[in-house]
Design a protein around this motif. Sequence first.
Motif, mmCIF file in Angstrom:
data_model
loop_
_atom_site.group_PDB
_atom_site.id
_atom_site.type_symbol
_atom_site.label_atom_id
_atom_site.label_comp_id
_atom_site.label_asym_id
_atom_site.label_seq_id
_atom_site.Cartn_x
_atom_site.Cartn_y
_atom_site.Cartn_z
ATOM 1 N N TYR A 130 -7.843 4.951 5.229
ATOM 2 C CA TYR A 130 -7.236 4.021 4.274
ATOM 3 C C TYR A 130 -7.782 2.598 4.425
ATOM 4 C CZ TYR A 130 -3.689 7.661 3.490
ATOM 5 O OH TYR A 130 -3.040 8.827 3.183
ATOM 6 N N ALA A 131 -8.024 2.154 5.637
ATOM 7 C CA ALA A 131 -8.510 0.784 5.856
ATOM 8 C C ALA A 131 -9.883 0.592 5.210
ATOM 9 C CB ALA A 131 -8.564 0.465 7.350
ATOM 10 N N LYS A 132 -10.760 1.528 5.398
ATOM 11 C CA LYS A 132 -12.101 1.424 4.809
ATOM 12 C C LYS A 132 -12.019 1.466 3.281
ATOM 13 C CE LYS A 132 -16.738 3.269 5.350
ATOM 14 N NZ LYS A 132 -17.560 4.241 6.055
ATOM 15 N N GLU A 133 -11.200 2.363 2.767
ATOM 16 C CA GLU A 133 -11.014 2.469 1.320
ATOM 17 C C GLU A 133 -10.447 1.166 0.757
ATOM 18 O OE1 GLU A 133 -8.243 5.019 -1.814
ATOM 19 O OE2 GLU A 133 -8.444 5.721 0.236
ATOM 20 N N LEU A 145 0.854 -1.189 0.000
ATOM 21 C CA LEU A 145 0.000 0.000 0.000
ATOM 22 C C LEU A 145 0.888 1.236 0.000
ATOM 23 C CD1 LEU A 145 -2.723 -0.843 2.652
ATOM 24 C CD2 LEU A 145 -3.078 -0.433 0.221
ATOM 25 N N CYS A 146 0.619 2.128 -0.934
ATOM 26 C CA CYS A 146 1.375 3.375 -1.009
ATOM 27 C C CYS A 146 0.414 4.546 -0.941
ATOM 28 C CB CYS A 146 2.152 3.451 -2.313
ATOM 29 S SG CYS A 146 3.406 2.186 -2.475
ATOM 30 N N GLU A 147 0.861 5.596 -0.294
ATOM 31 C CA GLU A 147 0.073 6.815 -0.259
ATOM 32 C C GLU A 147 0.064 7.412 -1.662
ATOM 33 O OE1 GLU A 147 -0.280 9.898 3.290
ATOM 34 O OE2 GLU A 147 1.640 10.012 2.227
ATOM 35 N N GLN A 148 -1.116 7.699 -2.170
ATOM 36 C CA GLN A 148 -1.257 8.129 -3.552
ATOM 37 C C GLN A 148 -0.482 9.411 -3.856
ATOM 38 O OE1 GLN A 148 -5.339 8.321 -4.793
ATOM 39 N NE2 GLN A 148 -4.799 7.632 -6.824
#
Length: 167
Positions: free
Chosen positions: A97-100, A57-60
């Motif tokens: 982020y978890a929900k997304e 997972l990377c921050e966009q």
Amino acid sequence: LRALEPGDVPVLSGELFADPAVMAFMFGGQPLASAAAAAFIERHFAAASESLGLGVLCEQETGRVIGFAGILSTECLGADDLEFGFALAREAWGKGYAKEMGRRQIACAFEELNAARLLALVHPHNTVSLRVIEGLGLTQVKTVDICGRGPRRVFCIDRGDYMAVRH
């Protein structure tokens, strides 16, 4: 979410797998030594061409590694099911982020992988993850004890429930 790159291993090992707060509800609640973390990464992270496995997972906005997530096979309910999950670095907590990621993984399981049902296995004391999973529409079906992972509340959503909510 993207495939693992060689430079990700030290970041994941040092910032996630070694952090006691991040690992409190994973792997029996203990941080992993770098060799154990590398072995886990090698065993469970997917190549770019694979449908099942974990990814980074990377921050966009920044491209910074903030965790990992993915879909794996599981037989914890005695059937050939899929399980989704995620882990976030401490600095990524509380940002949605978890929900997304959960929404995206559920859609992927049903729309791309054609799953009949999808599970999420959550430590019974991980109240934040429990709220996220329940908010995503999964229902608890039982509690199990998984070797190397400890107790887990098993949540489920099946294709029919997903399609009814989606449409």
